[in-house]
Scaffold this motif. Structure first.
Motif, mmCIF file in Angstrom:
data_model
loop_
_atom_site.group_PDB
_atom_site.id
_atom_site.type_symbol
_atom_site.label_atom_id
_atom_site.label_comp_id
_atom_site.label_asym_id
_atom_site.label_seq_id
_atom_site.Cartn_x
_atom_site.Cartn_y
_atom_site.Cartn_z
ATOM 1 N N GLY A 1 10.947 109.453 76.261
ATOM 2 C CA GLY A 1 11.651 108.681 75.250
ATOM 3 C C GLY A 1 11.931 109.512 74.013
ATOM 4 N N ARG A 2 12.638 108.903 73.076
ATOM 5 C CA ARG A 2 12.934 109.584 71.807
ATOM 6 C C ARG A 2 12.950 108.575 70.671
ATOM 7 N N VAL A 3 12.561 109.024 69.502
ATOM 8 C CA VAL A 3 12.542 108.179 68.311
ATOM 9 C C VAL A 3 13.966 108.008 67.806
ATOM 10 N N ILE A 4 14.412 106.771 67.658
ATOM 11 C CA ILE A 4 15.760 106.509 67.147
ATOM 12 C C ILE A 4 15.721 105.861 65.761
ATOM 13 N N LYS A 5 14.539 105.426 65.354
ATOM 14 C CA LYS A 5 14.391 104.844 64.025
ATOM 15 C C LYS A 5 12.926 104.979 63.611
ATOM 16 N N GLY A 6 12.732 105.364 62.352
ATOM 17 C CA GLY A 6 11.364 105.538 61.862
ATOM 18 C C GLY A 6 10.938 106.989 61.809
ATOM 19 N N GLU A 7 11.930 107.902 61.778
ATOM 20 C CA GLU A 7 11.589 109.323 61.665
ATOM 21 C C GLU A 7 10.795 109.599 60.388
ATOM 22 N N ASP A 8 11.110 108.832 59.327
ATOM 23 C CA ASP A 8 10.390 109.015 58.070
ATOM 24 C C ASP A 8 8.919 108.628 58.208
ATOM 25 N N VAL A 9 8.647 107.641 59.089
ATOM 26 C CA VAL A 9 7.261 107.241 59.329
ATOM 27 C C VAL A 9 6.526 108.352 60.078
ATOM 28 N N VAL A 10 7.201 108.958 61.066
ATOM 29 C CA VAL A 10 6.609 110.085 61.792
ATOM 30 C C VAL A 10 6.276 111.212 60.821
ATOM 31 N N GLN A 11 7.198 111.508 59.916
ATOM 32 C CA GLN A 11 6.979 112.579 58.948
ATOM 33 C C GLN A 11 5.864 112.239 57.971
ATOM 34 N N GLU A 12 5.727 110.948 57.640
ATOM 35 C CA GLU A 12 4.636 110.547 56.752
ATOM 36 C C GLU A 12 3.286 110.737 57.436
ATOM 37 N N ILE A 13 3.229 110.409 58.730
ATOM 38 C CA ILE A 13 1.997 110.639 59.492
ATOM 39 C C ILE A 13 1.716 112.133 59.566
ATOM 40 N N GLU A 14 2.765 112.925 59.707
ATOM 41 C CA GLU A 14 2.627 114.372 59.816
ATOM 42 C C GLU A 14 2.017 114.988 58.550
ATOM 43 N N GLU A 15 2.179 114.310 57.427
ATOM 44 C CA GLU A 15 1.726 114.850 56.149
ATOM 45 C C GLU A 15 0.272 114.493 55.799
ATOM 46 N N VAL A 16 -0.413 113.727 56.654
ATOM 47 C CA VAL A 16 -1.795 113.344 56.325
ATOM 48 C C VAL A 16 -2.698 114.573 56.341
ATOM 49 N N ASP A 17 -3.742 114.507 55.559
ATOM 50 C CA ASP A 17 -4.698 115.618 55.510
ATOM 51 C C ASP A 17 -5.507 115.673 56.793
ATOM 52 N N THR A 18 -5.732 116.894 57.299
ATOM 53 C CA THR A 18 -6.491 117.082 58.533
ATOM 54 C C THR A 18 -7.585 118.124 58.320
ATOM 55 N N ASP A 19 -8.540 118.142 59.240
ATOM 56 C CA ASP A 19 -9.577 119.179 59.190
ATOM 57 C C ASP A 19 -9.101 120.425 59.928
ATOM 58 N N GLU A 20 -10.011 121.362 60.146
ATOM 59 C CA GLU A 20 -9.628 122.625 60.800
ATOM 60 C C GLU A 20 -9.261 122.442 62.271
ATOM 61 N N HIS A 21 -9.591 121.282 62.834
ATOM 62 C CA HIS A 21 -9.238 120.997 64.230
ATOM 63 C C HIS A 21 -8.038 120.043 64.325
ATOM 64 N N TYR A 22 -7.322 119.886 63.226
ATOM 65 C CA TYR A 22 -6.106 119.059 63.177
ATOM 66 C C TYR A 22 -6.380 117.573 63.372
ATOM 67 N N ARG A 23 -7.603 117.156 63.057
ATOM 68 C CA ARG A 23 -7.933 115.743 63.116
ATOM 69 C C ARG A 23 -7.729 115.117 61.736
ATOM 70 N N PRO A 24 -7.021 113.991 61.668
ATOM 71 C CA PRO A 24 -6.804 113.345 60.364
ATOM 72 C C PRO A 24 -8.128 112.990 59.692
ATOM 73 N N LYS A 25 -8.203 113.242 58.381
ATOM 74 C CA LYS A 25 -9.415 112.926 57.639
ATOM 75 C C LYS A 25 -9.528 111.426 57.368
ATOM 76 N N SER A 26 -8.394 110.745 57.300
ATOM 77 C CA SER A 26 -8.391 109.287 57.150
ATOM 78 C C SER A 26 -7.732 108.673 58.382
ATOM 79 N N HIS A 27 -8.159 107.467 58.710
ATOM 80 C CA HIS A 27 -7.662 106.836 59.936
ATOM 81 C C HIS A 27 -6.176 106.525 59.834
ATOM 82 N N VAL A 28 -5.446 106.903 60.868
ATOM 83 C CA VAL A 28 -4.048 106.527 61.015
ATOM 84 C C VAL A 28 -3.801 106.327 62.505
#
Length: 232
Positions: free
Chosen positions: A194-221
């Protein structure tokens, strides 16, 4: 006192016992009132019926929606991922990846994705929802991706594609992966369905969350639910 003749008494008796005549206007008004009451009852019934349906559909579940799709052609072609950051609308590749889409729809019906966290967030690469185990996989993807990006000039995977990891699919699991940048070649790791057709900004917002050295989000999302749609 003058005596009344029997014939006159009979006429007076008939006049007293005769039914009172009802005017045409009164009859028309009564009929109008009855019609208005009937229309009011019908309108009230329809209103509460629609409200009941709307209420049941407001807390949308994939299981209820799937019951409405009785034929193969009627299977939903879109999925709306309700995340803690907002809605992501995805077009499903029913023809290109029918088996994976069928599996995805079946898991939606079972509520598999409700509460699924995004376990890995790799900026300018992918966000991955599913089991948080196997921390080395993310590093492996990045190292291979960077190496291939130096050799391949025409990437096969675009940004905002929806897929699942092959290893989990083969082991009866299912992870969700959304690319956030063109990926040179992940055919050996990822099945795109599949492909995202709406909500790309939401994907990018998730992409910007802080992560640890193993790329795990520090806060739940994560994903709070999935809505299936036949059309958008």
């Amino acid at each position: 006192m003058a005596r009344i003749k029997p014939q006159a008494l009979l006429l007076q008796s008939k006049k007293k016992k005769g039914p009172t005549r009802i005017s045409v206007t009164t009859i028309v008004l009564c009929n109008l009132i009855i019609a208005l009451i009937a229309l009011s009852l019908v309108a009230t019934y329809r209103y509460w019926s629609r409200r009941s349906l709307d209420h049941s559909g407001s807390d949308f579940s994939a299981a209820e929606e799937m019951d409405a799709f009785s034929k193969k052609d009627d299977l939903p072609g879109y999925a709306i991922l309700n995340t803690s950051k907002g809605l992501i609308t995805v077009e499903l590749y029913k023809d290109g990846s029918p088996e994976v889409v069928d599996r995805f729809l079946d898991l939606c019906q079972k509520g598999h994705f409700k509460g699924m966290p995004f376990s890995h967030v790799i900026k300018h690469y992918v966000i991955k929802g599913g089991d948080s185990q196997g921390l080395g996989v993310a590093e492996d993807w990045i190292s291979k991706g960077k190496l291939r990006s130096q050799l391949v000039t025409s990437p096969k995977h675009e940004a905002f594609m929806l897929g699942t990891t092959k290893n989990k699919l083969e082991n009866k699991g299912f992870e969700l992966v959304i690319t956030t940048a063109p990926i040179p070649d992940l055919n050996d790791k990822l099945i795109v369905f599949g492909r995202v057709i709406k909500g790309e900004d939401v994907v990018q917002e998730i992409e910007e969350v802080d992560t640890d050295e193993h790329y795990r989000p520090k806060s739940h999302v994560g994903i709070t639910g999935v809505t299936l749609k036949r059309e958008i």
